[in-house]
Design a protein around this motif. Structure first.
Motif, short mmCIF file in Angstrom:
data_model
loop_
_atom_site.label_atom_id
_atom_site.label_comp_id
_atom_site.label_asym_id
_atom_site.label_seq_id
_atom_site.Cartn_x
_atom_site.Cartn_y
_atom_site.Cartn_z
N PHE A 73 64.79 62.77 -27.07
CA PHE A 73 64.07 61.40 -27.63
C PHE A 73 64.67 60.41 -26.56
O PHE A 73 65.41 60.58 -25.98
CB PHE A 73 64.44 61.27 -28.92
CG PHE A 73 65.88 60.84 -29.26
CD1 PHE A 73 66.96 61.48 -29.27
CD2 PHE A 73 65.90 59.26 -29.41
CE1 PHE A 73 68.00 60.78 -29.24
CE2 PHE A 73 67.31 58.64 -29.43
CZ PHE A 73 68.50 59.39 -29.49
N SER A 74 63.81 59.21 -26.91
CA SER A 74 64.14 58.24 -26.14
C SER A 74 63.52 56.99 -26.94
O SER A 74 62.86 57.02 -27.88
CB SER A 74 63.60 57.98 -24.71
OG SER A 74 64.20 56.86 -23.98
N MET A 75 63.71 55.81 -26.62
CA MET A 75 63.08 54.58 -27.18
C MET A 75 62.71 53.65 -26.31
O MET A 75 62.75 53.99 -24.93
CB MET A 75 64.15 53.90 -28.02
CG MET A 75 64.59 54.75 -29.19
SD MET A 75 65.63 53.72 -30.36
CE MET A 75 66.41 55.06 -31.30
N TYR A 76 61.83 52.73 -26.54
CA TYR A 76 61.35 51.71 -25.73
C TYR A 76 62.33 51.11 -24.80
O TYR A 76 63.21 50.44 -25.33
CB TYR A 76 60.48 50.64 -26.32
CG TYR A 76 59.28 51.24 -27.54
CD1 TYR A 76 58.49 51.85 -26.93
CD2 TYR A 76 59.52 51.03 -28.77
CE1 TYR A 76 57.68 52.73 -27.79
CE2 TYR A 76 58.56 51.61 -29.70
CZ TYR A 76 57.60 52.19 -29.14
OH TYR A 76 56.56 52.64 -30.04
N PRO A 77 62.37 51.32 -23.59
CA PRO A 77 63.70 51.13 -22.51
C PRO A 77 63.91 49.62 -22.62
O PRO A 77 65.14 49.17 -22.39
CB PRO A 77 63.29 51.54 -21.16
CG PRO A 77 61.65 51.71 -21.41
CD PRO A 77 61.38 51.92 -22.74
N ASN A 78 62.90 48.54 -23.09
CA ASN A 78 63.08 47.44 -22.78
C ASN A 78 63.51 46.42 -24.03
O ASN A 78 63.72 45.48 -24.09
CB ASN A 78 61.82 46.58 -22.10
CG ASN A 78 61.78 46.73 -20.63
OD1 ASN A 78 62.83 47.00 -20.03
ND2 ASN A 78 60.80 46.96 -20.39
N MET A 79 63.71 47.56 -25.28
CA MET A 79 64.01 46.91 -26.46
C MET A 79 65.54 46.78 -26.44
O MET A 79 66.36 47.84 -25.86
CB MET A 79 63.51 47.89 -27.71
CG MET A 79 62.35 47.51 -28.12
SD MET A 79 61.85 48.24 -29.67
CE MET A 79 60.40 47.50 -30.06
N GLU A 83 67.33 45.69 -31.84
CA GLU A 83 65.78 45.62 -32.31
C GLU A 83 65.10 46.77 -32.40
O GLU A 83 64.24 46.88 -33.24
CB GLU A 83 65.35 44.89 -30.87
CG GLU A 83 63.98 44.07 -31.06
CD GLU A 83 63.48 43.79 -29.68
OE1 GLU A 83 62.21 43.34 -29.54
OE2 GLU A 83 64.42 43.71 -28.68
N ASP A 104 65.82 47.90 -35.75
CA ASP A 104 64.73 46.97 -36.98
C ASP A 104 63.44 47.58 -36.66
O ASP A 104 63.08 47.52 -37.93
CB ASP A 104 65.13 45.54 -36.30
CG ASP A 104 64.54 44.40 -37.25
OD1 ASP A 104 64.92 44.53 -38.53
OD2 ASP A 104 63.73 43.76 -36.83
N TYR A 105 63.10 47.76 -35.67
CA TYR A 105 61.52 48.19 -35.57
C TYR A 105 61.32 49.35 -36.08
O TYR A 105 60.48 49.53 -36.99
CB TYR A 105 61.05 48.35 -34.05
CG TYR A 105 59.66 49.02 -33.78
CD1 TYR A 105 58.56 48.28 -34.09
CD2 TYR A 105 59.52 50.02 -33.33
CE1 TYR A 105 57.47 49.05 -33.88
CE2 TYR A 105 58.38 50.80 -33.28
CZ TYR A 105 57.31 49.99 -33.54
OH TYR A 105 56.07 50.54 -33.30
N LEU A 106 62.05 50.42 -36.08
CA LEU A 106 61.96 51.53 -36.69
C LEU A 106 62.32 51.57 -38.20
O LEU A 106 61.59 52.19 -39.15
CB LEU A 106 63.02 52.91 -36.25
CG LEU A 106 62.59 53.24 -34.83
CD1 LEU A 106 63.77 54.00 -34.01
CD2 LEU A 106 61.41 54.11 -34.92
#
Lengths: 430, 298
Positions: free
Chosen positions: B84-90, B94, B97-99
């Motif tokens: 897995f990864s996440m949006y790199p610029n977040m 944050e 909080d988004y999830l």
């Protein structure tokens, strides 16, 4: 609020800023340039007066010229194509010409012969030397290729009805593969123009000031230019945005949350549409300020520059965004972008040659590339309203389907179709 | 029932290929290990339990909720995928909080939980860092934090320690054990030491089947009498590896002390019956179930 979080994600994406730059370029190089001048500074031009006799006679002259040179100018899907017909099809065209002019094959030959003689009777530098060295057949060939080979005095037979004429034109256009000067929907525009008188120009300007209250007319022109971009550019943003979860290996983290697929997909859709509409609102404001400066002292509608483009352009953004979302879920971002670009391009190129009032019920791109011609626009206003509402509904349906597909993928019931590569639908069997 | 996962006779297919065969398993509160080689079907089982894959038949209930009720399952399940990864610029906070917003947690509550979880996974000082600036271990800890955001009853973690350095691995395992005090935690791994250090109950999978299920002590008991230690001269190592399943080699001066798995007493001088460790017991389990085991074979 999730909506604002999605907007923030979009605003951070490179694809959005590319979208912004291209739309800004389109606005400043096209509309903003045109908008610098007052409409009263435009003089001359032509107007369309649908005169069947004029249409038939002008069309037969053009057809005869192209028939003798066997070189037909066509624009199928917007691209120039010189069409030469083989003997059988050439004969068919000749039969139609005979029917329209009320002559037989010999009659056609006589017309060509006298036209040639007339041409030979005028001075052509160096032609004598050429004529002495060649046979009469070659003279005709040579003549048929000359730019002077234009007919302007032919007329159709007096009892030819306009209905039969348009039928024949349709047949000829089919023989030529479409997009010719004889396409039925282009006949009026091509052959029924007359130069505008000063009185006509004044009338137009009065309509511009009185009925369009300036900004309605400018809003139409603004929407015409921006509508072309917005028929396909949003697909880049939406397709890249939808594919980002997978590209960033984020899909499973999102899939495993409790939010419903419909809520998530519609929130993202709304965020995409709203975010991409923000630059358009900015351009509307700039256009409005420009209009205030250029037409200072004139009375103008304060709302038209905002209401009409919103109704005109929002469906374009909605459709391109929805198609990007749906096709990216079902296939891939590449397919979505390719589909939308082809659709928009075909729509743009297969439209009527007249850029004013080119609004069909089901055309994605509505065109009215004129500050004037209010009457023409109003003639197709009902179609325009239908068109815009139709595309809004279509886009919402597409988003519903996208949400359904997303839900299937999320539960592992569907993995999307692959077109190329291993297991792809279009992969050739060994 | 309310605090357990019950799987009955469950099968799963990918197209025509069967991936899971008649899975029967009951998982109670606490840490549960799912051990198996790469490709054993662990990830498929995890995803099926997280309602991300559809089973073909059989029954699964998670804390009394049938797996078919996907939305309810997602409300009570936290999932950390293998990759897995996440949006790199977040930024770190944050992203959480988004999830959290995707889990429908109200804003104020989300703020509190993000704060508490960042603290729990020791990322508070990195909260303003972008995801792309985090190390592998930090990302894994962030992964656990996101899976715990909505306070799930069940936490499913798939190969969470792969690629982590020893210190991060220990820290991560301890974190999981802490979390498992209040919920079911399923830890899927091919690293035996992770199971040994953190799980009381486990299941061993291979080729889509459950080969064994029970407690760690039961598995060790089962392997008793099949693990031997023998001193072997270095020149005979190749032959030993060919004939036995070697689970450990300790080089000495002129010979190696070798741990081997064997059904019967090996025909080797100095072979001494040893207490099995989990690695040896796992290898014996694979071997006794007819799986091809290449322990030590070159």
């Amino acid at each position: 609020m999730l909506f604002f979080k999605e907007c923030k994600k979009i605003l951070r994406s490179l694809s959005f800023w590319i979208f912004f730059v291209i739309t800004a370029l389109m606005f400043f190089t096209q509309y903003f340039n045109d908008g610098k001048f007052r409409a009263s500074e435009y003089t001359g031009g032509y107007k369309i007066v649908e005169n069947h006799e004029q249409i038939m006679n002008e069309a037969i002259n053009t057809l005869m010229g192209e028939y003798t040179s066997n070189n037909y100018v066509c624009y199928p899907y917007g691209f120039y194509k010189a069409v030469s017909l083989k003997e059988k099809k050439k004969e068919k065209v000749e039969i139609y010409i005979q029917e329209m002019m009320g002559v037989d094959h010999n009659g056609i030959e006589d017309i060509l012969e006298s036209h040639l003689q007339e041409w030979l009777n005028t001075d052509h530098e160096g032609i004598e030397v050429y004529l002495e060295s060649t046979s009469s057949d070659s003279i005709m060939d040579f003549f048929s290729q000359c730019p002077e080979n234009r007919f302007d005095d032919l007329t159709v037979k007096s009892d030819l009805t306009y209905e039969r004429f348009t039928e024949i034109m349709g047949e000829i256009d089919d023989i030529l593969g479409g997009g010719s000067d004889f396409a039925v929907d282009a006949l009026v525009f091509n052959y029924s123009r007359v130069d505008m008188t000063d009185e006509d120009s004044l009338k137009q300007y009065e309509a511009f000031i009185k009925y369009d209250r300036i900004t309605y007319a400018l809003a139409r022109l603004f929407s015409d230019y921006m509508g072309i971009d917005l028929a396909f550019l949003p697909v880049f943003v939406s397709a890249v945005f939808v594919a980002a979860d997978r590209r960033r290996r984020m899909s499973e983290l999102v899939y495993s949350r409790s939010i419903s697929s419909f809520k998530l997909v519609f929130t993202r859709y709304a965020a995409l549409v709203v975010t991409m509409f923000i630059p358009i609102i900015v351009f509307m404001m700039i256009a409005f300020i420009q209009a205030k400066v250029v037409y200072s002292g004139e009375k103008m509608s304060m709302s038209a520059m905002f209401t009409l483009p919103t109704f005109w352009l929002l469906p374009n953004i909605m459709v391109a965004t929805a198609s990007g979302m749906l096709l990216t879920e079902v296939f891939s971002a590449g397919i979505a972008i390719a589909f939308q670009c082809v659709w928009a391009f075909r729509c743009l190129m297969s439209g009527s040659v007249a850029l004013a009032g080119d609004i069909g019920k089901f055309d994605l791109i509505c065109r009215h590339n004129s500050t004037f011609d209010r009457d023409i626009f109003m003639q197709c206003f009902n179609d325009f309203v239908f068109n815009r509402i139709f595309f809004m509904v279509i886009s919402l349906l597409a988003v519903c389907i996208a949400a359904y597909v997303y839900d299937l993928k999320r539960g592992g019931k569907f993995n999307g179709f692959k077109l190329f590569g291993e297991g792809g639908l279009l992969r050739r069997k060994a | 029932m309310e605090n357990s996962i019950v799987i009955k006779n469950m099968n799963k297919y990918y197209g025509k290929k069967q991936a899971l065969f008649n899975i029967d398993l009951t998982i109670e509160k606490g840490m549960f290990g799912l051990l198996g080689r790469n490709g054993a079907g662990k990830t498929t089982l995890m995803k099926t339990l997280a309602a991300l894959h559809k089973k073909k038949n059989g029954e699964i209930t998670v804390c009394g909720i049938p797996i078919e009720k996907e939305k309810e399952i997602r409300t009570i399940t936290g999932y950390l995928p293998q990759e897995f990864s996440m949006y790199p610029n977040m930024k770190t906070d944050e992203a959480l909080d988004y999830l959290g917003a995707l889990s429908g947690i109200p804003k104020e509550e989300r703020k509190k939980r993000v704060e508490a979880l960042l603290n729990k996974v020791n990322l508070t000082q990195h909260r303003h860092k972008k995801i792309k600036e985090l190390s592998g271990g930090m990302k894994r800890r962030l992964g656990i934090a996101q899976a715990l955001l909505h306070e799930p009853k069940v936490l499913i973690v798939d190969e969470p320690t792969a690629g982590l350095d020893p210190e991060e691995r220990i820290r991560f395992r301890n974190l999981l054990c802490e979390v498992a005090e209040q919920r079911i935690v399923i830890l899927s791994t091919h690293i035996v030491a992770d199971i040994e250090a953190s799980c009381e109950q486990l299941a061993i999978m291979d080729s889509g089947k459950i080969l064994w299920k029970g407690s760690v002590s039961q598995l060790l008991e089962k392997a008793k009498g099949h693990i031997y230690t023998v001193n072997v001269e270095k020149q005979f190592m190749a032959q030993i590896k060919k004939e036995y399943i070697v689970t450990g080699i300790l080089p000495q001066n002129e010979y190696n002390t070798v741990r081997i798995v064997s059904d019967a007493e090996p025909d080797l001088p100095n072979a001494v019956l040893s207490d099995p460790d989990l690695e040896g017991a796992y290898m014996y389990c694979l071997h006794s179930n007819g799986c091809e085991v290449k322990g030590g074979d070159e």
